[in-house]
Scaffold this motif. Structure first.
Motif, PDB file in Angstrom:
ATOM      1  N   SER A  37       0.842  -1.195   0.000  1.00  0.00           N
ATOM      2  CA  SER A  37       0.000   0.000   0.000  1.00  0.00           C
ATOM      3  C   SER A  37       0.881   1.249   0.000  1.00  0.00           C
ATOM      4  CB  SER A  37      -0.915  -0.008   1.228  1.00  0.00           C
ATOM      5  OG  SER A  37      -1.584   1.233   1.354  1.00  0.00           O
ATOM      6  N   ALA A  38       0.756   2.063  -1.061  1.00  0.00           N
ATOM      7  CA  ALA A  38       1.552   3.286  -1.149  1.00  0.00           C
ATOM      8  C   ALA A  38       1.161   4.269  -0.048  1.00  0.00           C
ATOM      9  CB  ALA A  38       1.391   3.931  -2.518  1.00  0.00           C
ATOM     10  N   TYR A  39      -0.133   4.409   0.190  1.00  0.00           N
ATOM     11  CA  TYR A  39      -0.585   5.316   1.248  1.00  0.00           C
ATOM     12  C   TYR A  39      -0.203   4.759   2.628  1.00  0.00           C
ATOM     13  CZ  TYR A  39      -3.268   7.427  -2.504  1.00  0.00           C
ATOM     14  OH  TYR A  39      -3.631   8.041  -3.683  1.00  0.00           O
ATOM     15  N   GLY A  40      -0.214   3.447   2.754  1.00  0.00           N
ATOM     16  CA  GLY A  40       0.239   2.842   4.006  1.00  0.00           C
ATOM     17  C   GLY A  40       1.703   3.129   4.264  1.00  0.00           C
ATOM     18  N   ALA A  41       2.529   3.110   3.195  1.00  0.00           N
ATOM     19  CA  ALA A  41       3.946   3.438   3.347  1.00  0.00           C
ATOM     20  C   ALA A  41       4.134   4.872   3.823  1.00  0.00           C
ATOM     21  CB  ALA A  41       4.675   3.219   2.026  1.00  0.00           C
ATOM     22  N   LEU A  42       3.290   5.787   3.301  1.00  0.00           N
ATOM     23  CA  LEU A  42       3.365   7.181   3.728  1.00  0.00           C
ATOM     24  C   LEU A  42       3.009   7.310   5.205  1.00  0.00           C
ATOM     25  CD1 LEU A  42       3.591  10.222   3.276  1.00  0.00           C
ATOM     26  CD2 LEU A  42       1.235  10.199   2.414  1.00  0.00           C
ATOM     27  N   VAL A  43       1.889   6.698   5.602  1.00  0.00           N
ATOM     28  CA  VAL A  43       1.469   6.784   7.004  1.00  0.00           C
ATOM     29  C   VAL A  43       2.499   6.117   7.919  1.00  0.00           C
ATOM     30  CG1 VAL A  43      -0.298   6.076   8.655  1.00  0.00           C
ATOM     31  CG2 VAL A  43      -0.965   6.912   6.400  1.00  0.00           C
ATOM     32  N   GLY A  44       2.970   4.940   7.529  1.00  0.00           N
ATOM     33  CA  GLY A  44       3.967   4.246   8.342  1.00  0.00           C
ATOM     34  C   GLY A  44       5.249   5.034   8.465  1.00  0.00           C
ATOM     35  N   SER A  45       5.672   5.711   7.403  1.00  0.00           N
ATOM     36  CA  SER A  45       6.899   6.515   7.446  1.00  0.00           C
ATOM     37  C   SER A  45       6.759   7.688   8.408  1.00  0.00           C
ATOM     38  CB  SER A  45       7.232   7.024   6.043  1.00  0.00           C
ATOM     39  OG  SER A  45       7.466   5.952   5.163  1.00  0.00           O
ATOM     40  N   ILE A  46       5.602   8.359   8.369  1.00  0.00           N
ATOM     41  CA  ILE A  46       5.385   9.485   9.286  1.00  0.00           C
ATOM     42  C   ILE A  46       5.408   8.999  10.733  1.00  0.00           C
ATOM     43  CG2 ILE A  46       3.779  11.278   9.991  1.00  0.00           C
ATOM     44  CD1 ILE A  46       5.114  11.805   7.318  1.00  0.00           C
ATOM     45  N   VAL A  47       4.761   7.856  10.995  1.00  0.00           N
ATOM     46  CA  VAL A  47       4.748   7.320  12.358  1.00  0.00           C
ATOM     47  C   VAL A  47       6.166   6.980  12.818  1.00  0.00           C
ATOM     48  CG1 VAL A  47       3.974   5.385  13.788  1.00  0.00           C
ATOM     49  CG2 VAL A  47       2.388   6.468  12.193  1.00  0.00           C
ATOM     50  N   VAL A  48       6.923   6.314  11.949  1.00  0.00           N
ATOM     51  CA  VAL A  48       8.299   5.937  12.312  1.00  0.00           C
ATOM     52  C   VAL A  48       9.161   7.179  12.533  1.00  0.00           C
ATOM     53  CG1 VAL A  48      10.404   4.877  11.421  1.00  0.00           C
ATOM     54  CG2 VAL A  48       8.239   3.673  11.226  1.00  0.00           C
ATOM     55  N   GLY A  49       9.071   8.152  11.618  1.00  0.00           N
ATOM     56  CA  GLY A  49       9.886   9.361  11.758  1.00  0.00           C
ATOM     57  C   GLY A  49       9.583  10.121  13.028  1.00  0.00           C
ATOM     58  N   LEU A  50       8.291  10.285  13.339  1.00  0.00           N
ATOM     59  CA  LEU A  50       7.918  11.000  14.562  1.00  0.00           C
ATOM     60  C   LEU A  50       8.375  10.254  15.806  1.00  0.00           C
ATOM     61  CD1 LEU A  50       4.307  12.227  13.688  1.00  0.00           C
ATOM     62  CD2 LEU A  50       6.358  13.621  13.930  1.00  0.00           C
ATOM     63  N   PHE A  51       8.182   8.937  15.810  1.00  0.00           N
ATOM     64  CA  PHE A  51       8.544   8.182  17.007  1.00  0.00           C
ATOM     65  C   PHE A  51      10.062   8.155  17.204  1.00  0.00           C
ATOM     66  CE2 PHE A  51       6.913   5.581  20.357  1.00  0.00           C
ATOM     67  CZ  PHE A  51       7.987   4.786  20.731  1.00  0.00           C
ATOM     68  N   VAL A  52      10.813   8.072  16.109  1.00  0.00           N
ATOM     69  CA  VAL A  52      12.273   8.070  16.214  1.00  0.00           C
ATOM     70  C   VAL A  52      12.771   9.344  16.891  1.00  0.00           C
ATOM     71  CG1 VAL A  52      14.369   8.334  14.829  1.00  0.00           C
ATOM     72  CG2 VAL A  52      12.814   6.452  14.375  1.00  0.00           C
ATOM     73  N   GLU A  53      12.260  10.494  16.457  1.00  0.00           N
ATOM     74  CA  GLU A  53      12.751  11.761  17.005  1.00  0.00           C
ATOM     75  C   GLU A  53      12.158  12.062  18.384  1.00  0.00           C
ATOM     76  OE1 GLU A  53      15.125  13.501  15.912  1.00  0.00           O
ATOM     77  OE2 GLU A  53      15.421  12.463  14.010  1.00  0.00           O
ATOM     78  N   LEU A  54      10.875  11.783  18.585  1.00  0.00           N
ATOM     79  CA  LEU A  54      10.267  12.085  19.881  1.00  0.00           C
ATOM     80  C   LEU A  54      10.772  11.165  20.979  1.00  0.00           C
ATOM     81  CD1 LEU A  54       6.549  12.756  18.838  1.00  0.00           C
ATOM     82  CD2 LEU A  54       8.270  14.438  19.518  1.00  0.00           C
ATOM     83  N   SER A  55      11.227   9.976  20.626  1.00  0.00           N
ATOM     84  CA  SER A  55      11.720   9.054  21.647  1.00  0.00           C
ATOM     85  C   SER A  55      12.983   9.569  22.333  1.00  0.00           C
ATOM     86  CB  SER A  55      12.000   7.681  21.027  1.00  0.00           C
ATOM     87  OG  SER A  55      13.025   7.768  20.049  1.00  0.00           O
TER      88      SER A  55
END
Length: 447
Positions: free
Chosen positions: A393-411
């Protein structure tokens, strides 16, 4: 006659051998005499300094400073092991006390001797200790902070906003590359482990074009975008299409992609070296937006990422090729039966994935500079984003990337920065335990 000649040669050789032996003996005797005379001669006495020999002089000192002003006339007392001595800071703010040896001492600043208007920043820190295990050198330094603390402290909310913006930027970078991974998987079923090297390829092209050749960075982006698409085309034309025609299974193809990744990675290392390359392209100026501090390069990166992702979404939903791509992703056999050229669609997907990966490499280079293994460092995060959003899913990749990026930095607000990538994988595991198909993935019947 011959015997005479041989006898003459033997005589000459014997004479030369005796001469060499005599010379060696003379050298040995001479060196022995020199060493004997040296041992009987009195040893030179080292010249002491004003305070004694430098090998046995131990000092405790420092500089008293109030902001940019040097403080003179203040008294500092050093005591310990029955020793007490007071030093007064000079016009350069320096004070120094010579102590008897490597021991434990207490250093105390007499706040009464400070000039008018100068105060100790922390009244409870007028004394400091020196341990016996600190004497790695002959000089120990102790400081006493004076004046008002001008350091700026950042509250939790400001740090949260700063990390949130950084995470959003990082997530958009991952999304550019992760969409290519999910499109390739959707149309071919291949998990391409060499996709990280396609990201590195774009970064290297941009670095060579903009830094070594001096071309404008935006022109370098276009060059990287085009060459990235060519690189993706060559990948499919030279390797993956022949393997598909030969009926190579997905597991074997995945192993081939791992080998290709290793080969490309060390090819990059051979050509550009192992040191980090700096992208000095004039986009490092800081912009302050309230509590958030961000560079112009990051702002441009985020804006371009959003524009490109919107264009990719429109391409997949509004164009004939995009709809054909989605049809091949859903069911290749049915798409082929309906007249769609599956090999042509796969070739287009590889070109699109290569261009997106190259553009992601340029953005990542502006964000973290260029190195030979930069794509490999974020490869696991790209796969985590694809899996988190839903495979294929292309849109799933977009959503998953945003979640990963935010969690990486906020952690990093709660854990050491070295563990932030591991924290993203923990989120992946937790989400898959709750929703195995991913955030936007579709449930499939098993059995």
């Amino acid at each position: 006659m011959i015997a005479g000649i041989r006898l003459g040669r033997a005589t000459r050789l014997t004479t030369m051998l005796l001469a060499v032996i005599a010379l060696c003996a003379g050298l040995v005797i001479g060196s022995g005499a020199l060493s004997a005379s040296a041992s009987t001669a009195p040893a030179p006495t080292p010249t002491p300094t004003e305070e004694g020999d430098f090998t046995s002089t131990y000092t405790i000192g420092g500089i008293l400073r109030d902001g940019d002003n040097l403080v003179a006339g203040a008294e500092v007392t050093v005591e310990g092991d029955g020793f007490t001595e007071t030093a007064t800071s000079d016009d350069s703010g320096r004070w120094s006390v010579a102590v008897p040896g490597r021991g434990e001492y207490t250093v105390t600043l007499d706040v009464e001797t400070l000039p008018d208007g100068v105060e100790l920043r922390d009244p409870d820190r007028a004394s400091a200790t020196v341990g016996s295990d600190e004497w790695l050198t002959n000089t120990i330094t102790r400081s006493f902070p004076l004046g008002v603390d001008t350091r700026q402290t950042t509250g939790f909310f400001e740090q949260f906003l700063q990390r949130f913006v950084a995470g959003l930027n990082f997530g958009l970078l991952i999304a550019l590359a992760a969409i290519g991974i999910t499109l390739i998987f959707g149309t071919t079923g291949l998990n391409n482990f060499a996709h990280g090297e396609m990201v590195t390829f774009g970064a290297i092209v941009a670095w060579v074009t903009s830094v070594l050749l001096g071309v404008n960075i935006f022109v370098a982006m276009i060059v990287a975008l085009i060459l990235g698409g060519v690189f993706g085309y060559l990948n499919d034309w030279l390797l993956w299409k022949p393997l598909r025609r030969k009926g190579v299974k997905l597991v074997q193809a995945m192993i081939v992609s791992i080998g290709l990744a290793i080969a490309l990675r060390y090819l990059y290392l051979f050509f550009i070296g192992g040191d980090t390359k700096t992208m000095n392209v004039g986009l490092s100026d800081a912009v302050v937006l309230g509590p958030v501090r961000i560079t112009t390069g990051s702002i441009i990166s985020m804006a371009l990422s959003v524009i490109v992702l919107v264009l990719v979404g429109l391409f997949l939903t509004r164009t004939r090729i995009g709809k054909a791509t989605r049809a091949v992703s859903d069911n290749p056999s049915l798409a082929a039966a309906s007249g769609i050229d599956v090999d042509r669609i796969i070739r287009i997907v590889w070109v699109l994935a290569g261009s997106l990966a190259a553009l992601a490499g340029v953005m990542l280079a502006l964000y973290r500079q260029v190195s030979w293994d930069m794509g490999f460092q974020v490869l696991l995060l790209m796969f985590a984003a694809v899996t988190l959003g839903g495979l294929g899913s292309a849109y799933g990749a977009l959503v998953g990337s945003i979640v990963v990026g935010l969690f990486v930095e906020l952690s990093t607000l709660f854990i050491p920065p070295d563990l932030k990538y591991a924290a993203a994988l923990v989120v992946l595991i937790v989400v898959l335990l709750v929703r195995p198909q991913g955030i936007l993935g579709r449930k499939e019947r098993v059995g």
